[in-house]
Design an enzyme around this catalytic site. Structure first.
Site, short mmCIF file in Angstrom:
data_model
loop_
_atom_site.label_atom_id
_atom_site.label_comp_id
_atom_site.label_asym_id
_atom_site.label_seq_id
_atom_site.Cartn_x
_atom_site.Cartn_y
_atom_site.Cartn_z
N SER A 100 78.17 62.09 19.94
CA SER A 100 77.92 63.09 18.88
C SER A 100 79.03 62.98 17.85
CB SER A 100 77.94 64.50 19.49
OG SER A 100 78.01 65.47 18.47
N VAL A 131 70.94 64.21 36.43
CA VAL A 131 71.98 63.17 36.31
C VAL A 131 73.31 63.60 36.95
CG1 VAL A 131 70.97 62.11 34.26
CG2 VAL A 131 72.74 63.87 33.97
N ILE A 174 70.67 67.04 13.94
CA ILE A 174 69.33 66.48 14.08
C ILE A 174 68.32 67.60 14.29
CG2 ILE A 174 67.89 64.88 15.43
CD1 ILE A 174 70.31 63.56 13.95
N LYS A 176 81.88 64.38 24.77
CA LYS A 176 81.34 63.37 23.87
C LYS A 176 82.41 62.36 23.43
CE LYS A 176 76.99 64.64 23.76
NZ LYS A 176 75.97 63.79 24.38
N TYR A 235 82.07 70.38 24.97
CA TYR A 235 81.13 69.38 24.46
C TYR A 235 81.87 68.25 23.73
CZ TYR A 235 76.83 67.82 22.02
OH TYR A 235 75.77 67.09 21.53
N ALA A 236 82.83 68.64 22.89
CA ALA A 236 83.58 67.62 22.14
C ALA A 236 84.37 66.73 23.10
CB ALA A 236 84.52 68.29 21.13
N ASN A 289 71.08 59.59 27.50
CA ASN A 289 70.83 60.59 26.45
C ASN A 289 70.93 62.03 26.94
OD1 ASN A 289 69.29 61.72 23.93
ND2 ASN A 289 68.00 62.27 25.69
P1 NDP Z 1 67.24 68.53 24.36
O1 NDP Z 1 67.79 69.70 25.09
O2 NDP Z 1 66.18 68.74 23.35
O3 NDP Z 1 66.71 67.46 25.44
C1 NDP Z 1 67.53 67.02 26.48
C2 NDP Z 1 66.70 66.81 27.71
O4 NDP Z 1 67.63 66.43 28.76
C3 NDP Z 1 66.00 68.11 28.19
O5 NDP Z 1 64.72 67.85 28.69
C4 NDP Z 1 66.94 68.57 29.29
O6 NDP Z 1 66.33 69.40 30.28
C5 NDP Z 1 67.37 67.25 29.89
N1 NDP Z 1 68.53 67.42 30.75
C6 NDP Z 1 69.50 68.37 30.67
N2 NDP Z 1 70.34 68.25 31.72
C7 NDP Z 1 69.90 67.23 32.46
C8 NDP Z 1 70.32 66.66 33.67
N3 NDP Z 1 71.37 67.13 34.36
N4 NDP Z 1 69.64 65.60 34.18
C9 NDP Z 1 68.56 65.11 33.50
N5 NDP Z 1 68.09 65.63 32.38
C10 NDP Z 1 68.76 66.68 31.85
O7 NDP Z 1 68.52 67.80 23.72
P2 NDP Z 1 68.65 66.96 22.35
O8 NDP Z 1 67.46 66.10 22.17
O9 NDP Z 1 69.04 67.88 21.27
O10 NDP Z 1 69.94 66.06 22.66
C11 NDP Z 1 69.83 64.77 23.27
C12 NDP Z 1 71.21 64.13 23.25
O11 NDP Z 1 71.67 64.02 21.90
C13 NDP Z 1 72.27 64.95 23.99
O12 NDP Z 1 73.15 64.08 24.65
C14 NDP Z 1 72.96 65.70 22.87
O13 NDP Z 1 74.27 66.07 23.24
C15 NDP Z 1 72.94 64.64 21.78
N6 NDP Z 1 73.08 65.18 20.43
C16 NDP Z 1 72.14 66.05 19.91
C17 NDP Z 1 72.28 66.51 18.61
C18 NDP Z 1 71.26 67.42 17.98
O14 NDP Z 1 71.43 67.79 16.82
N7 NDP Z 1 70.18 67.78 18.68
C19 NDP Z 1 73.44 66.14 17.78
C20 NDP Z 1 74.36 65.25 18.44
C21 NDP Z 1 74.17 64.79 19.71
P3 NDP Z 1 66.53 71.02 30.17
O15 NDP Z 1 65.73 71.44 28.99
O16 NDP Z 1 66.04 71.52 31.48
O17 NDP Z 1 68.02 71.24 29.97
#
Ligand code: NDP
Length: 248
Positions: A143, A68, A189, A160, A156-157, A91
Protein backbone atom coordinates in the site's frame (compact mmCIF):
# COMPACT_ATOMS: atom_id res chain seq x y z
CA UNK A 1 -11.79 -5.67 -14.80
CA UNK A 2 -8.19 -5.59 -15.97
CA UNK A 3 -7.83 -6.02 -19.73
CA UNK A 4 -4.15 -6.09 -20.63
CA UNK A 5 -3.75 -8.56 -23.45
CA UNK A 6 -1.20 -10.88 -21.85
CA UNK A 7 -1.86 -14.57 -22.30
CA UNK A 8 -1.93 -16.87 -19.31
CA UNK A 9 -3.13 -20.11 -20.91
CA UNK A 10 -1.46 -23.06 -19.18
CA UNK A 11 -0.72 -20.88 -16.15
CA UNK A 12 -2.17 -21.45 -12.74
CA UNK A 13 -2.62 -18.58 -10.28
CA UNK A 14 -3.36 -18.47 -6.54
CA UNK A 15 -5.07 -15.27 -5.31
CA UNK A 16 -5.49 -14.82 -1.56
CA UNK A 17 -8.48 -12.69 -0.65
CA UNK A 18 -9.47 -13.34 -4.26
CA UNK A 19 -13.25 -13.35 -3.78
CA UNK A 20 -13.80 -9.67 -2.96
CA UNK A 21 -12.65 -6.16 -3.85
CA UNK A 22 -9.28 -5.84 -5.57
CA UNK A 23 -8.61 -9.59 -5.28
CA UNK A 24 -11.83 -10.45 -7.12
CA UNK A 25 -10.84 -8.19 -10.00
CA UNK A 26 -7.44 -9.90 -10.10
CA UNK A 27 -9.21 -13.30 -10.18
CA UNK A 28 -11.50 -12.25 -13.06
CA UNK A 29 -8.67 -10.66 -15.03
CA UNK A 30 -6.50 -13.77 -14.95
CA UNK A 31 -9.48 -16.00 -15.81
CA UNK A 32 -10.31 -13.85 -18.85
CA UNK A 33 -6.65 -14.05 -19.88
CA UNK A 34 -6.88 -17.85 -19.93
CA UNK A 35 -5.39 -18.82 -16.56
CA UNK A 36 -6.69 -21.33 -14.07
CA UNK A 37 -7.30 -19.52 -10.77
CA UNK A 38 -7.38 -20.77 -7.19
CA UNK A 39 -9.25 -18.34 -4.97
CA UNK A 40 -8.26 -18.58 -1.32
CA UNK A 41 -10.53 -16.35 0.75
CA UNK A 42 -11.80 -16.25 4.30
CA UNK A 43 -15.26 -14.82 3.62
CA UNK A 44 -17.90 -17.47 2.98
CA UNK A 45 -20.30 -14.83 1.66
CA UNK A 46 -17.75 -13.45 -0.80
CA UNK A 47 -16.78 -16.97 -1.92
CA UNK A 48 -20.41 -17.88 -2.63
CA UNK A 49 -21.08 -14.66 -4.56
CA UNK A 50 -17.85 -15.06 -6.57
CA UNK A 51 -18.68 -18.69 -7.36
CA UNK A 52 -22.07 -17.60 -8.70
CA UNK A 53 -20.70 -14.74 -10.77
CA UNK A 54 -17.99 -16.94 -12.28
CA UNK A 55 -20.16 -19.97 -13.07
CA UNK A 56 -19.15 -19.75 -16.75
CA UNK A 57 -15.55 -20.54 -15.71
CA UNK A 58 -16.43 -23.89 -14.15
CA UNK A 59 -13.35 -26.12 -14.08
CA UNK A 60 -11.01 -23.10 -14.47
CA UNK A 61 -11.74 -21.43 -11.12
CA UNK A 62 -11.50 -23.19 -7.76
CA UNK A 63 -12.68 -21.76 -4.46
CA UNK A 64 -11.34 -22.63 -1.02
CA UNK A 65 -12.19 -21.08 2.31
CA UNK A 66 -8.73 -20.29 3.65
CA UNK A 67 -7.55 -18.23 6.59
CA UNK A 68 -4.04 -17.02 5.75
CA UNK A 69 -3.32 -16.57 9.47
CA UNK A 70 -3.91 -20.28 10.08
CA UNK A 71 -1.09 -22.53 8.85
CA UNK A 72 -3.28 -25.65 8.96
CA UNK A 73 -5.82 -23.96 6.72
CA UNK A 74 -3.12 -22.88 4.24
CA UNK A 75 -1.55 -26.36 4.22
CA UNK A 76 -4.94 -27.92 3.44
CA UNK A 77 -5.44 -25.50 0.52
CA UNK A 78 -1.94 -26.28 -0.81
CA UNK A 79 -2.75 -29.98 -0.76
CA UNK A 80 -5.95 -29.31 -2.74
CA UNK A 81 -3.99 -27.58 -5.52
CA UNK A 82 -3.25 -30.82 -7.32
CA UNK A 83 -1.14 -29.54 -10.19
CA UNK A 84 1.89 -27.22 -9.74
CA UNK A 85 1.12 -23.51 -10.06
CA UNK A 86 2.96 -20.45 -11.42
CA UNK A 87 1.76 -17.16 -9.91
CA UNK A 88 1.04 -16.29 -6.28
CA UNK A 89 -0.81 -13.04 -5.54
CA UNK A 90 -0.64 -12.29 -1.82
CA UNK A 91 -3.60 -9.91 -1.63
CA UNK A 92 -5.62 -10.77 1.51
CA UNK A 93 -5.56 -7.87 3.93
CA UNK A 94 -7.56 -6.13 6.63
CA UNK A 95 -7.58 -2.79 8.46
CA UNK A 96 -8.20 -2.00 12.15
CA UNK A 97 -7.66 1.77 12.09
CA UNK A 98 -7.18 3.75 15.32
CA UNK A 99 -4.82 6.49 16.43
CA UNK A 100 -1.84 4.99 18.24
CA UNK A 101 -3.17 6.12 21.64
CA UNK A 102 -6.37 4.14 21.14
CA UNK A 103 -4.87 1.16 19.33
CA UNK A 104 -5.03 -2.01 21.40
CA UNK A 105 -2.79 -5.09 21.13
CA UNK A 106 -5.70 -6.94 19.46
CA UNK A 107 -5.80 -4.33 16.65
CA UNK A 108 -2.04 -4.63 16.21
CA UNK A 109 -2.01 -8.44 16.26
CA UNK A 110 -4.96 -8.85 13.86
CA UNK A 111 -3.40 -6.62 11.20
CA UNK A 112 0.15 -7.91 11.53
CA UNK A 113 -1.06 -11.53 11.56
CA UNK A 114 -3.17 -11.14 8.43
CA UNK A 115 -1.22 -8.58 6.37
CA UNK A 116 2.33 -9.72 7.16
CA UNK A 117 2.46 -13.14 8.84
CA UNK A 118 -0.25 -14.27 6.42
CA UNK A 119 2.18 -13.62 3.56
CA UNK A 120 4.86 -15.62 5.33
CA UNK A 121 2.46 -18.53 5.89
CA UNK A 122 1.18 -18.67 2.31
CA UNK A 123 4.52 -18.06 0.60
CA UNK A 124 6.37 -20.54 2.80
CA UNK A 125 3.78 -23.31 2.57
CA UNK A 126 3.04 -22.88 -1.15
CA UNK A 127 6.73 -22.76 -2.15
CA UNK A 128 6.95 -26.48 -2.89
CA UNK A 129 3.85 -26.31 -5.07
CA UNK A 130 5.30 -23.96 -7.71
CA UNK A 131 6.04 -25.55 -11.07
CA UNK A 132 9.80 -26.26 -10.88
CA UNK A 133 10.23 -26.15 -14.65
CA UNK A 134 8.53 -22.78 -15.41
CA UNK A 135 8.99 -19.11 -14.50
CA UNK A 136 7.56 -18.37 -11.08
CA UNK A 137 6.00 -15.11 -9.89
CA UNK A 138 5.17 -13.78 -6.43
CA UNK A 139 3.24 -10.49 -6.28
CA UNK A 140 2.59 -8.97 -2.88
CA UNK A 141 -0.06 -6.29 -2.42
CA UNK A 142 1.37 -3.58 -0.19
CA UNK A 143 0.00 0.00 0.00
CA UNK A 144 1.12 3.60 -0.39
CA UNK A 145 0.70 3.67 3.38
CA UNK A 146 3.62 1.22 3.66
CA UNK A 147 5.80 3.76 1.89
CA UNK A 148 4.67 6.98 3.58
CA UNK A 149 2.68 6.10 6.72
CA UNK A 150 -0.83 7.33 7.51
CA UNK A 151 -2.61 8.78 10.52
CA UNK A 152 -4.52 6.06 12.40
CA UNK A 153 -2.77 3.17 10.66
CA UNK A 154 0.35 2.33 12.70
CA UNK A 155 -0.47 -1.37 12.50
CA UNK A 156 -1.38 -1.32 8.79
CA UNK A 157 1.56 0.87 7.75
CA UNK A 158 3.99 -1.34 9.69
CA UNK A 159 2.59 -4.48 8.07
CA UNK A 160 2.61 -2.99 4.57
CA UNK A 161 6.18 -1.67 5.01
CA UNK A 162 7.08 -5.17 6.23
CA UNK A 163 5.62 -6.59 3.02
CA UNK A 164 8.02 -4.37 1.05
CA UNK A 165 11.03 -5.56 3.08
CA UNK A 166 9.95 -9.15 2.62
CA UNK A 167 9.47 -8.63 -1.13
CA UNK A 168 12.95 -7.19 -1.65
CA UNK A 169 14.62 -9.91 0.42
CA UNK A 170 12.76 -12.73 -1.31
CA UNK A 171 13.62 -11.15 -4.68
CA UNK A 172 17.31 -11.47 -3.75
CA UNK A 173 17.03 -14.98 -2.35
CA UNK A 174 14.77 -16.53 -4.98
CA UNK A 175 15.92 -14.84 -8.19
CA UNK A 176 18.34 -17.66 -8.96
CA UNK A 177 15.59 -20.21 -8.46
CA UNK A 178 13.43 -18.90 -11.30
CA UNK A 179 11.24 -16.52 -9.28
CA UNK A 180 10.58 -12.84 -9.55
CA UNK A 181 9.10 -11.24 -6.43
CA UNK A 182 7.52 -7.80 -6.65
CA UNK A 183 5.11 -5.61 -4.71
CA UNK A 184 2.23 -3.46 -5.88
CA UNK A 185 1.41 -0.42 -3.74
CA UNK A 186 -2.16 0.76 -4.44
CA UNK A 187 -3.34 4.26 -3.53
CA UNK A 188 -7.04 5.14 -2.96
CA UNK A 189 -8.92 2.40 -4.80
CA UNK A 190 -12.70 2.28 -5.33
CA UNK A 191 -14.01 -0.75 -3.46
CA UNK A 192 -17.26 -1.44 -1.63
CA UNK A 193 -15.68 0.06 1.48
CA UNK A 194 -14.61 3.35 -0.14
CA UNK A 195 -17.80 3.64 -2.19
CA UNK A 196 -19.84 3.63 1.04
CA UNK A 197 -18.25 6.99 1.94
CA UNK A 198 -20.19 10.22 1.29
CA UNK A 199 -19.76 11.70 -2.22
CA UNK A 200 -18.22 14.84 -0.77
CA UNK A 201 -15.46 12.86 0.96
CA UNK A 202 -14.81 10.85 -2.21
CA UNK A 203 -14.51 14.08 -4.22
CA UNK A 204 -12.04 15.48 -1.69
CA UNK A 205 -10.00 12.26 -1.82
CA UNK A 206 -9.93 12.31 -5.63
CA UNK A 207 -8.90 15.97 -5.57
CA UNK A 208 -5.71 15.05 -3.71
CA UNK A 209 -4.63 12.70 -6.50
CA UNK A 210 -2.63 14.33 -9.33
CA UNK A 211 -4.66 12.46 -11.98
CA UNK A 212 -7.82 13.69 -10.21
CA UNK A 213 -9.58 10.39 -9.74
CA UNK A 214 -9.69 7.42 -7.41
CA UNK A 215 -8.15 4.19 -8.64
CA UNK A 216 -10.20 1.33 -10.09
CA UNK A 217 -9.67 -2.25 -8.98
CA UNK A 218 -8.75 -2.91 -12.62
CA UNK A 219 -5.76 -0.54 -12.25
CA UNK A 220 -4.34 -2.96 -9.67
CA UNK A 221 -5.31 -6.07 -11.63
CA UNK A 222 -3.56 -4.69 -14.72
CA UNK A 223 -0.37 -4.09 -12.72
CA UNK A 224 -0.51 -7.64 -11.36
CA UNK A 225 -0.99 -9.11 -14.83
CA UNK A 226 1.96 -7.17 -16.15
CA UNK A 227 4.26 -8.28 -13.32
CA UNK A 228 3.06 -11.87 -13.73
CA UNK A 229 3.67 -11.96 -17.48
CA UNK A 230 6.71 -13.53 -19.13
CA UNK A 231 7.40 -10.06 -20.56
CA UNK A 232 8.20 -8.80 -17.03
CA UNK A 233 10.89 -11.41 -16.34
CA UNK A 234 13.60 -8.78 -15.64
CA UNK A 235 11.56 -6.89 -13.06
CA UNK A 236 12.47 -8.20 -9.64
CA UNK A 237 12.22 -6.64 -6.17
CA UNK A 238 10.39 -3.54 -7.31
CA UNK A 239 7.52 -1.73 -5.61
CA UNK A 240 5.12 -0.61 -8.30
CA UNK A 241 3.07 2.33 -7.00
CA UNK A 242 -0.38 2.37 -8.61
CA UNK A 243 -1.76 5.51 -7.02
CA UNK A 244 -2.22 8.25 -9.64
CA UNK A 245 0.78 10.03 -8.13
CA UNK A 246 -0.74 10.61 -4.68
CA UNK A 247 2.59 10.18 -2.93
CA UNK A 248 4.49 12.74 -5.01
P1 NDP B 1 -11.50 -6.39 0.71
O1 NDP B 1 -11.81 -6.39 2.17
O2 NDP B 1 -12.49 -5.82 -0.24
O3 NDP B 1 -11.19 -7.91 0.26
C1 NDP B 1 -10.25 -8.67 0.93
C2 NDP B 1 -10.71 -10.11 0.97
O4 NDP B 1 -9.72 -10.82 1.75
C3 NDP B 1 -12.06 -10.27 1.71
O5 NDP B 1 -12.86 -11.24 1.10
C4 NDP B 1 -11.60 -10.71 3.09
O6 NDP B 1 -12.57 -11.47 3.82
C5 NDP B 1 -10.41 -11.57 2.74
N1 NDP B 1 -9.59 -11.85 3.92
C6 NDP B 1 -9.46 -11.09 5.03
N2 NDP B 1 -8.71 -11.74 5.94
C7 NDP B 1 -8.36 -12.91 5.39
C8 NDP B 1 -7.64 -14.03 5.85
N3 NDP B 1 -7.12 -14.07 7.09
N4 NDP B 1 -7.47 -15.09 5.04
C9 NDP B 1 -8.00 -15.07 3.79
N5 NDP B 1 -8.74 -14.07 3.31
C10 NDP B 1 -8.92 -12.99 4.10
O7 NDP B 1 -10.07 -5.67 0.57
P2 NDP B 1 -9.49 -4.76 -0.62
O8 NDP B 1 -9.85 -5.34 -1.92
O9 NDP B 1 -9.81 -3.36 -0.34
O10 NDP B 1 -7.91 -4.92 -0.37
C11 NDP B 1 -7.15 -5.96 -0.99
C12 NDP B 1 -5.68 -5.70 -0.68
O11 NDP B 1 -5.30 -4.42 -1.19
C13 NDP B 1 -5.37 -5.66 0.81
O12 NDP B 1 -4.11 -6.25 1.04
C14 NDP B 1 -5.35 -4.17 1.12
O13 NDP B 1 -4.57 -3.90 2.26
C15 NDP B 1 -4.73 -3.64 -0.16
N6 NDP B 1 -5.01 -2.24 -0.41
C16 NDP B 1 -6.30 -1.79 -0.60
C17 NDP B 1 -6.54 -0.45 -0.88
C18 NDP B 1 -7.92 0.07 -1.13
O14 NDP B 1 -8.06 1.27 -1.39
N7 NDP B 1 -8.95 -0.76 -1.12
C19 NDP B 1 -5.43 0.53 -0.92
C20 NDP B 1 -4.13 -0.05 -0.69
C21 NDP B 1 -3.95 -1.39 -0.45
P3 NDP B 1 -13.45 -10.70 4.96
O15 NDP B 1 -14.38 -9.81 4.21
O16 NDP B 1 -14.11 -11.81 5.71
O17 NDP B 1 -12.46 -9.93 5.81
Amino acid sequence: MGNIQFKFENKSVVVTGGAAGIGFDITKSFLHAGAEVHVWDYSETALKAADQELSSFKGKVHFSQVDVTNRGSVTAACEKLGKPFHVLINNAGITRDKSFGKMGPEDWDAVINTNLTGLFNVTKLAMEKFDPSAPKRIINISSVVGLYGNFGQTNYAAAKAGVIGMTKTLAKELGRKGFTVNAVAPGFIKTAMTMAMPDEVLKQMAGKVPVNRLGETSDIANACMYLAADEASYINGTVLSVDGGIVL
